[in-house]
Design an enzyme around this catalytic site. Structure first.
Site, short mmCIF file in Angstrom:
data_model
loop_
_atom_site.label_atom_id
_atom_site.label_comp_id
_atom_site.label_asym_id
_atom_site.label_seq_id
_atom_site.Cartn_x
_atom_site.Cartn_y
_atom_site.Cartn_z
N GLU A 18 0.85 -1.19 0.00
CA GLU A 18 0.00 0.00 0.00
C GLU A 18 0.88 1.24 0.00
O GLU A 18 1.88 1.28 0.71
CB GLU A 18 -0.85 -0.05 1.28
CG GLU A 18 -1.59 1.21 1.60
CD GLU A 18 -2.40 1.09 2.89
OE1 GLU A 18 -3.16 0.11 3.06
OE2 GLU A 18 -2.25 1.97 3.74
N ALA A 144 -18.89 1.72 6.51
CA ALA A 144 -18.35 1.12 5.29
C ALA A 144 -19.36 0.15 4.65
O ALA A 144 -19.41 0.02 3.42
CB ALA A 144 -17.04 0.41 5.60
N GLN A 246 7.82 5.80 16.27
CA GLN A 246 6.72 4.87 15.96
C GLN A 246 6.40 3.93 17.13
O GLN A 246 5.31 3.37 17.20
CB GLN A 246 7.07 4.04 14.72
CG GLN A 246 6.99 4.85 13.43
CD GLN A 246 7.44 4.06 12.23
OE1 GLN A 246 7.88 2.91 12.35
NE2 GLN A 246 7.36 4.66 11.06
P1 FAD Z 1 -16.55 0.46 9.50
O1 FAD Z 1 -16.48 -0.90 9.00
O2 FAD Z 1 -17.71 1.31 9.05
O3 FAD Z 1 -16.52 0.41 11.09
C1 FAD Z 1 -16.27 1.58 11.85
C2 FAD Z 1 -16.77 1.36 13.28
O4 FAD Z 1 -18.21 1.36 13.29
C3 FAD Z 1 -16.35 0.02 13.89
O5 FAD Z 1 -16.14 0.24 15.27
C4 FAD Z 1 -17.57 -0.87 13.68
O6 FAD Z 1 -17.64 -1.88 14.64
C5 FAD Z 1 -18.71 0.13 13.81
N1 FAD Z 1 -19.89 -0.19 13.00
C6 FAD Z 1 -19.91 -0.63 11.73
N2 FAD Z 1 -21.18 -0.78 11.32
C7 FAD Z 1 -21.99 -0.40 12.35
C8 FAD Z 1 -23.40 -0.30 12.55
N3 FAD Z 1 -24.26 -0.63 11.59
N4 FAD Z 1 -23.84 0.15 13.74
C9 FAD Z 1 -22.99 0.50 14.74
N5 FAD Z 1 -21.64 0.42 14.61
C10 FAD Z 1 -21.15 -0.01 13.43
N6 FAD Z 1 -8.40 5.54 6.40
C11 FAD Z 1 -8.31 6.55 5.48
O7 FAD Z 1 -8.70 7.69 5.78
N7 FAD Z 1 -7.79 6.33 4.23
C12 FAD Z 1 -7.35 5.11 3.84
O8 FAD Z 1 -6.90 4.95 2.70
C13 FAD Z 1 -7.42 4.03 4.78
N8 FAD Z 1 -7.02 2.78 4.45
C14 FAD Z 1 -7.14 1.75 5.35
C15 FAD Z 1 -6.78 0.45 4.98
C16 FAD Z 1 -6.89 -0.62 5.87
C17 FAD Z 1 -6.49 -2.00 5.44
C18 FAD Z 1 -7.37 -0.37 7.19
C19 FAD Z 1 -7.47 -1.50 8.18
C20 FAD Z 1 -7.75 0.91 7.57
C21 FAD Z 1 -7.65 1.98 6.67
N9 FAD Z 1 -8.06 3.28 7.00
C22 FAD Z 1 -7.96 4.30 6.08
C23 FAD Z 1 -8.56 3.58 8.34
C24 FAD Z 1 -10.11 3.42 8.47
O9 FAD Z 1 -10.74 4.39 7.68
C25 FAD Z 1 -10.46 3.59 9.95
O10 FAD Z 1 -9.96 2.52 10.69
C26 FAD Z 1 -11.92 3.86 10.27
O11 FAD Z 1 -11.99 4.30 11.63
C27 FAD Z 1 -12.83 2.65 10.15
O12 FAD Z 1 -13.02 2.29 8.86
P2 FAD Z 1 -13.83 0.93 8.50
O13 FAD Z 1 -14.00 0.91 7.04
O14 FAD Z 1 -13.23 -0.22 9.19
O15 FAD Z 1 -15.25 1.30 9.18
#
Ligand code: FAD
Length: 317
Positions: A18, A144, A246
């Site tokens: 990445e 997401a 870090q």
């Molecule tokens: P989600 O899957 O939406 O989850 C977020 C939180 O909400 C979790 O605690 C989950 O348990 C909770 N949740 C989900 N659905 C519900 C629901 N229906 N009701 C109540 N709670 C719920 N960030 C960036 O800004 N840019 C990037 O390019 C980027 N790349 C990443 C790549 C990877 C591999 C990873 C692991 C993370 C990356 N991130 C990036 C960080 C990411 O955006 C954050 O970790 C963010 O806080 C959560 O994203 P998610 O897609 O996991 O969210």
């Protein structure tokens, strides 16, 4: 090609990584030249992160502060096009809920489809540093899973407005994030796994994990994921520690633990060079064990420091 096809076709663990877009004002040349040596390990795909707007405050002579929204690292889509063009491999843009209305998401997906992108990693994104919690755009997605749903709807030819005449549908393979040490906002692992399952049930076809330093946490996570009825590939995210800063920044930012055995070695280090040496050694051992366990791909968070990833991959692949 779709990530799932790359994984299905692979006879052994793949190498992928990445990258971050360069800071605004810097050229892409150094980044592309920097990752060139990594092509030796034949990555079938490279992820490109997305960075939402941040707020900066400009002080005027009268003492008033002006709040300005800016993107420090724009260019995700352009970099994907450049990577596909230069290296003839797939580029996977990260797509966020944060900062996007559904309409903007739809248009971004059309752009990505038109440049030949076949995979996206669907993420919620974090709150901007100046805001305490994640707030979606009016008419944006909260989680997401909702973004996954929109992408899958487009794959089925269903656009936001019924008036859109559709003679064409997209065909994106969608990945999502998973957290071996739990997402920091989730009240429990079980809760977080249910949310992960929602993403998969809505159409996500693979998971990339947050970085971890203790393989046991990844193995336990995979067991729990399977018990929760999730059967898609779980790609482990690898990040070598390279600086003294870090050692505290990574746990604080990514809500993870550093194992005692790693900390024992890091505590002996006086310089960044010593930390980097320990970090590389630790990652090599981590990767060798993961390869032995036949993980689908080792996905490196290069943080744009390709030379460290190269040093590790050279010992593992
Ligand atoms: P989600 O899957 O939406 O989850 C977020 C939180 O909400 C979790 O605690 C989950 O348990 C909770 N949740 C989900 N659905 C519900 C629901 N229906 N009701 C109540 N709670 C719920 N960030 C960036 O800004 N840019 C990037 O390019 C980027 N790349 C990443 C790549 C990877 C591999 C990873 C692991 C993370 C990356 N991130 C990036 C960080 C990411 O955006 C954050 O970790 C963010 O806080 C959560 O994203 P998610 O897609 O996991 O969210």
């Amino acid at each position: 090609m779709k990530i799932t096809e790359h994984l299905e076709n692979a006879k052994e663990t793949l190498f992928s990584f990445e990258i971050l877009p360069p800071l605004k004002g810097q050229s892409l040349k150094e980044l592309l030249e920097g990752i060139s040596p990594l092509m030796e390990f034949k990555p079938p795909f490279v992820d490109v992160t997305y960075h939402r707007e941040e707020y900066i405050y400009k002080k005027h002579p009268n003492g008033l502060l002006e709040k300005i929204s800016t993107k420090k690292r724009p260019g995700t889509v352009g970099i994907c096009a450049a990577i596909m063009n230069r290296f003839q491999i797939d580029a996977v843009p990260h797509l966020l809920c944060g900062g996007f209305t559904k309409e903007e998401t739809e248009n971004a997906l059309i752009d990505l489809n038109f440049i030949g992108v076949e995979n996206v990693l669907a993420l919620r994104g974090d709150a901007p540093k100046t805001e305490g919690k994640f707030i979606p755009e009016p008419d944006g997605h909260h989680f997401a899973s909702e973004l996954v749903e929109q992408i899958v709807r487009m794959n089925n030819g269903k656009y936001l407005h019924e008036e859109t005449e559709t003679s064409f549908h997209t065909d994106f393979c969608v990945g999502v994030a998973g957290y071996p040490e739990k997402h920091f906002e989730a009240p429990s692992m079980k809760f977080d796994l249910k949310r992960l399952k929602e993403k998969v049930d809505k159409g996500a076809e693979y998971v990339v994990t947050q970085m971890f330093f203790d393989n046991q946490k990844y193995f336990e996570f995979v067991d729990q994921v399977r018990e929760a009825g999730i059967n898609v590939p779980i790609i482990p995210g690898i990040k070598p520690i390279t600086t003294i800063g870090q050692i505290t920044m990574l746990p604080r930012t990514f809500f993870l633990d550093l194992p005692d055995a790693l900390m024992d070695e890091l505590e002996k280090c006086k310089t960044n060079a010593e930390v980097r040496e320990v970090g590389i050694e630790w990652s090599i051992n981590q990767c060798k064990e993961l390869v032995k366990a036949k993980v689908p791909s080792l996905h490196f968070y290069t943080m744009s420091k390709a030379s460290t990833t190269y040093a590790i991959a050279k010992e593992v692949f």
